[in-house]
Scaffold this motif. Sequence first.
Motif, PDB file in Angstrom:
ATOM      1  N   LYS A 150     -44.095  12.544  23.942  1.00  0.00           N
ATOM      2  CA  LYS A 150     -43.371  11.684  23.012  1.00  0.00           C
ATOM      3  C   LYS A 150     -43.467  12.179  21.572  1.00  0.00           C
ATOM      4  N   ALA A 199     -41.204  13.893  29.766  1.00  0.00           N
ATOM      5  CA  ALA A 199     -40.775  13.285  28.510  1.00  0.00           C
ATOM      6  C   ALA A 199     -41.814  12.300  27.991  1.00  0.00           C
ATOM      7  N   GLU A 200     -42.403  11.510  28.884  1.00  0.00           N
ATOM      8  CA  GLU A 200     -43.384  10.514  28.466  1.00  0.00           C
ATOM      9  C   GLU A 200     -44.642  11.170  27.898  1.00  0.00           C
ATOM     10  N   GLU A 225     -30.603  11.265  34.946  1.00  0.00           N
ATOM     11  CA  GLU A 225     -31.920  10.943  34.398  1.00  0.00           C
ATOM     12  C   GLU A 225     -32.501  12.147  33.668  1.00  0.00           C
ATOM     13  N   ILE A 229     -37.824  20.278  31.470  1.00  0.00           N
ATOM     14  CA  ILE A 229     -37.176  19.055  31.959  1.00  0.00           C
ATOM     15  C   ILE A 229     -35.957  19.408  32.801  1.00  0.00           C
ATOM     16  N   LYS A 232     -30.019   6.697  21.233  1.00  0.00           N
ATOM     17  CA  LYS A 232     -30.214   6.778  22.685  1.00  0.00           C
ATOM     18  C   LYS A 232     -29.144   6.032  23.480  1.00  0.00           C
ATOM     19  N   ARG A 284     -40.418  14.126  20.304  1.00  0.00           N
ATOM     20  CA  ARG A 284     -39.073  13.546  20.306  1.00  0.00           C
ATOM     21  C   ARG A 284     -38.360  13.751  18.969  1.00  0.00           C
ATOM     22  N   PHE A 315     -38.940  12.485  33.893  1.00  0.00           N
ATOM     23  CA  PHE A 315     -39.402  11.313  33.154  1.00  0.00           C
ATOM     24  C   PHE A 315     -40.842  11.493  32.681  1.00  0.00           C
ATOM     25  N   LYS A 327     -33.720  13.714  24.563  1.00  0.00           N
ATOM     26  CA  LYS A 327     -34.737  13.160  23.674  1.00  0.00           C
ATOM     27  C   LYS A 327     -35.295  14.210  22.724  1.00  0.00           C
ATOM     28  N   HIS A 357     -33.518  12.541  29.463  1.00  0.00           N
ATOM     29  CA  HIS A 357     -34.810  12.952  28.906  1.00  0.00           C
ATOM     30  C   HIS A 357     -34.698  14.286  28.165  1.00  0.00           C
TER      31      HIS A 357
END
Length: 325
Positions: free
Chosen positions: A246, A242-243, A205, A229, A257, A249, A239, A212, A209
């Motif tokens: 954005k 990363a959110e 996971e 990260i 992806k 990115r 996660f 990204k 991320h």
Amino acid sequence: MTTPLPCPCCGVALRHIESLARSFQPPRTYHEWHHVEDNGCWLRKRVGKIILTTTDDEVEQAETIAAWNRRSNPEAPGAPMGVATHRHKKRGTEYAMIGIGKMQSEHWIDPHGGALLDSVDMDEVALYRSVDDGSLWARPRYEFEDGRFEALPAAREMVECHKSDTPERVCFYEQDFYVLSNFSAFTIMWEWTKLVGLVRFDTSEAVYHFMKFKANVPTAQQFQLMERIRRAPSAHEAFKLAERNKHLRRPDWDKVKVDVMRDILRAKAAQHEYVHRKLLATGDRELVEDSWRDDFWGWGPNRDGKNMLGKLWMEIRAELRNQQS
């Protein structure tokens, strides 16, 4: 009867419920809106795009009507006015839980004192109402659930349950093939740069991320975020990082992806004999990421999502079998 306002992001009609006050620094006022179609709950700052489509007088009038309706309508969202579901342990004040919403905001914060800014946009917030005066409050969900509030008997009816969970029981012993989840604790050695070579990630996971933001020539902000990260204390924190970022990115992310995920899963199976063996042990059965939230990588809330993670694992399973034959 007024026409519902359109959401500026997706165009879905919105129904204004009531203003939500919260002591921020500096103080801000948010408004609660619901998508008319799915009753999804959202928050937006008073100066946000939606409020600007109406006059201040219309907003104040809508707030007054909504507040009166909530007090007189037993079908309003959340617990009835006089039923407390949670108590603040320190202050002893009691509140009725309305539900979990999402923050919509263009406000940026710098929680770590560095140059990288995090967005609170799309963060989950707990919405709750005072049983004493009816005032509405919004607080980050992680703060509401960190122990400062205690659940009262009425809260049992509002507990969200999945699979074998009940209001009295949470089942945390994972299923037999949890190794195929990106959140499972199998480290991955992954390339940081050509010069540095392979570095260790705690989960697949985190690698996903990380990728990204790994552009051909990452910016200084992207490099800083990639390192945060990689060092995140949990897959969930990776996660969230990363959110919240954005806007940093890589521009081709949506195009690449799936290919990136395929390479990550291949590395996981290659670097862990147990994962390799468990994958082959699934036989010819369909593999499903039974996430009730994600309808791209999983099957989503209606079990009709794309299930791309399951499809990639089945693809890799076929590759491994071909290598054996």
